[in-house]
Design a protein around this motif. Structure first.
Motif, PDB file in Angstrom:
ATOM      1  N   LYS A 123     -17.994  -4.632  -1.891  1.00 17.88           N
ATOM      2  CA  LYS A 123     -18.576  -3.291  -1.747  1.00 17.88           C
ATOM      3  C   LYS A 123     -19.295  -3.103  -0.416  1.00 17.88           C
ATOM      4  N   THR A 124     -19.504  -4.194   0.327  1.00 24.18           N
ATOM      5  CA  THR A 124     -20.217  -4.099   1.600  1.00 24.18           C
ATOM      6  C   THR A 124     -19.277  -4.480   2.736  1.00 24.18           C
ATOM      7  N   SER A 125     -19.673  -4.124   3.937  1.00 27.01           N
ATOM      8  CA  SER A 125     -18.887  -4.485   5.119  1.00 27.01           C
ATOM      9  C   SER A 125     -19.415  -5.760   5.765  1.00 27.01           C
ATOM     10  N   ASN A 126     -20.402  -6.388   5.123  1.00 27.71           N
ATOM     11  CA  ASN A 126     -21.012  -7.596   5.677  1.00 27.71           C
ATOM     12  C   ASN A 126     -20.195  -8.841   5.356  1.00 27.71           C
ATOM     13  N   LYS A 127     -20.293  -9.833   6.218  1.00 31.07           N
ATOM     14  CA  LYS A 127     -19.725 -11.150   5.970  1.00 31.07           C
ATOM     15  C   LYS A 127     -20.853 -12.080   5.534  1.00 31.07           C
ATOM     16  N   LEU A 128     -20.496 -13.212   4.953  1.00 33.52           N
ATOM     17  CA  LEU A 128     -21.510 -14.082   4.357  1.00 33.52           C
ATOM     18  C   LEU A 128     -21.362 -15.518   4.858  1.00 33.52           C
ATOM     19  N   ALA A 129     -22.489 -16.105   5.253  1.00 38.86           N
ATOM     20  CA  ALA A 129     -22.541 -17.521   5.643  1.00 38.86           C
ATOM     21  C   ALA A 129     -23.596 -18.226   4.813  1.00 38.86           C
ATOM     22  N   VAL A 130     -23.276 -19.432   4.385  1.00 41.05           N
ATOM     23  CA  VAL A 130     -24.210 -20.265   3.614  1.00 41.05           C
ATOM     24  C   VAL A 130     -24.507 -21.517   4.437  1.00 41.05           C
ATOM     25  N   ALA A 131     -25.779 -21.780   4.670  1.00 36.88           N
ATOM     26  CA  ALA A 131     -26.176 -22.929   5.498  1.00 36.88           C
ATOM     27  C   ALA A 131     -27.043 -23.885   4.694  1.00 36.88           C
TER      28      ALA A 131
END
Length: 523
Positions: free
Chosen positions: A119-127
């Motif tokens: 639903k969002t245009s954001n990308k996701l990173a997990v650190a």
């Protein structure tokens, strides 16, 4: 974002249900009064006229006061529930030291982000973030200042990411970052901040302390498509970064994926290796440089599965980390002692390596003692090799273990000497019998002046402390000559003899399988 625990949700729901029931009863009773045309006030008035002791105004005041007190009581209890809800939430979802989201809240937020990703245009990173040598700081400054450092680090990490991103503490010295970004440049800017924040010192008890982190980053959905796999990928990238160098940041990639697969296959294969008779031991002879005679053997574990030879460098550390090394180490002790007991001459010894985990076992001494008695193996012909890293990890424990083993008559060798952190004082306290020079330094003889000087220093140190020295990995005549020149006591390596199975060791009684050192020197 979660802000309530299961218990607090139940309390709020129960309050809402009870309020609805109260409103329903009041409305129902009022409606019933209207339908029944009950003249409540007229009846009450007639009652008070009939009984003069009951005044109408007093009854109305009593009802009013009762309602007022009930309303105040209800309001206070609702406030208590809200306060309880906040306390429960803090205990359940926030870390008590850093006041950051804990593992439960951080992973729940990750689950929410994954659900709303489309639903969002954001990308996701997990650190994943893990301190380098945090135990040293805790041991040096104490746990109170260690907690202060964790709080300071948490604050700085929060300044590196966006306002809507999550910085959570998973426990110990591990942190988790959930970063939303639109362009890769945004993520690169954050990683640059993470590099920079490691250069800034922290103030602990008026001392400036620098802390480095190993950071692993996984991207969704490129590296994984579910929460568990995403966290696992970030964790794997972090361990890869830790192996490379302190303070490094590593992104999960195909190479790490292959290493993960290989590790999983090795860990799975180790579980059945003993029962399926896939392990065997080879014995590498050791020779005295003074007499040229055979003085003993080192037992070396080998693993062959499905026709494939697995290097000890690939599987030993996996066995150590997975906890399987204890079972494997016990098998090696039993097998080596059993095979060599009828072969070993009275002036020869058998060297067996102990892994760090195995060395610190509580029952190590009685287990070895029972094996020696059961197999009738002379304790003074057994030499246990212990690495410097195993000793440094818990020095007081190491002293106790070595002391108990020496009481049995067992000899102790410090393996891979020169690669760890042993100080001269600690070395003397250990009361070891022999040092083994790591083959890395032997390989550099006549190539590196520094390594040659280090070997010479170790030999001089050993002589002053009445310790014998064995050089490992001696493969060339040049190395052999140099070690003889420097006064080394003994060697093992291809220049003298290769590791061999027990069958070949038995044959050596009737034929010469070892290269005489005189020939090795001049041949």
């Amino acid at each position: 974002m979660p802000s309530q625990t299961t218990l607090s949700k139940k309390l709020r729901k129960r309050a809402q249900v009870e309020l609805f029931i109260a409103l329903f009863l009041v409305s129902g009773l009022t409606l019933l009064t209207l339908i029944s045309e009950i003249e409540a006030f007229e009846l009450l008035f007639e009652f008070t006229r009939a009984y003069e002791d009951w005044d109408l105004d007093e009854i109305l005041l009593f009802v009013f006061y009762l309602g007022a007190v009930g309303s105040i009581y209800t309001f206070r209890r609702m406030q208590d529930i809200k306060r309880l809800n906040r306390e429960i939430t803090n205990l359940a979802f926030f870390d008590g030291v850093t006041h950051l989201p804990n593992r439960a809240l951080a992973t729940e937020r990750l689950a929410v982000l994954l659900k709303t990703y489309e639903k969002t245009s954001n990308k996701l990173a997990v650190a994943f973030i893990d301190f380098d040598n945090f135990k040293v700081i805790n041991d040096t400054y104490g746990h109170a200042l260690g907690d202060s450092l964790l709080k300071q680090v948490g604050n700085r990490l929060s300044q590196c990411v966006g306002a809507d991103d999550t910085v959570g503490r998973l426990g110990g010295d591990e942190f988790l970052l959930l970063i939303e970004y639109k362009e890769l440049a945004q993520l690169e800017a954050i990683t640059n901040k993470l590099y920079q924040v490691q250069q800034q010192p922290y103030l602990l008890d008026l001392n400036e302390v620098k802390v480095t982190f190993s950071i692993g980053i996984a991207l969704y959905p490129k590296d994984a498509t579910c929460q568990a796999e995403l966290l696992k990928a970030a964790d794997s990238a972090m361990y890869h970064a830790k192996k490379l160098r302190k303070g490094d940041i590593t992104f999960y990639d195909e190479q790490i994926r292959e290493q993960l697969t290989q590790r999983y296959n090795i860990e799975t294969g180790l579980k059945g290796a003993i029962d399926q008779h896939e392990f065997h031991i080879q014995y590498q002879p050791q020779a005295s440089l003074k007499t040229g005679r055979l003085i003993g053997y080192e037992a070396l574990l080998r693993w062959q599965t499905a026709g494939q030879f697995i290097s000890p460098e690939d599987f030993i550390h996996v066995a150590e980390e997975s906890g399987q090394i204890e079972q494997i180490g016990l098998w090696v002790l039993k097998q080596a002692l059993s095979e060599m007991q009828p072969i070993l001459a009275s002036d020869q010894s058998l060297s067996i390596n102990l892994s760090p985990r195995q060395f610190h076992q509580n029952n190590l001494v009685p287990v070895i003692s029972n094996l020696l008695n059961k197999l009738h193996f002379p304790a003074n012909q057994l030499e246990l090799e212990i690495t410097e890293s195993a000793i440094v990890s818990n020095f007081e424990r190491a002293i106790t273990q070595i002391s108990e083993l020496k009481k049995l008559g067992i000899k102790i060798a410090i393996d891979d000497f020169g690669t760890g952190y042993s100080s001269l004082i600690r070395l003397r306290e250990l009361q070891a019998d022999r040092l083994k020079i790591d083959k890395h330094f032997i390989n550099q003889l006549n190539k590196s002046d520094k390594d040659e000087q280090l070997v010479e220093y170790i030999l001089m140190l050993a002589k002053n402390m009445d310790l014998s020295v064995v050089a490992e990995g001696v493969e060339t005549q040049v190395q052999l000559s140099k070690l003889q020149e420097l006064g080394c006591d003994a060697i093992q390596g291809y220049v003298y003899a290769h590791p061999m199975p027990i069958g070949k060791v038995l044959k050596s009684e009737h034929s010469v399988l070892f290269c005489p050192l005189a020939e090795a020197k001049h041949g």
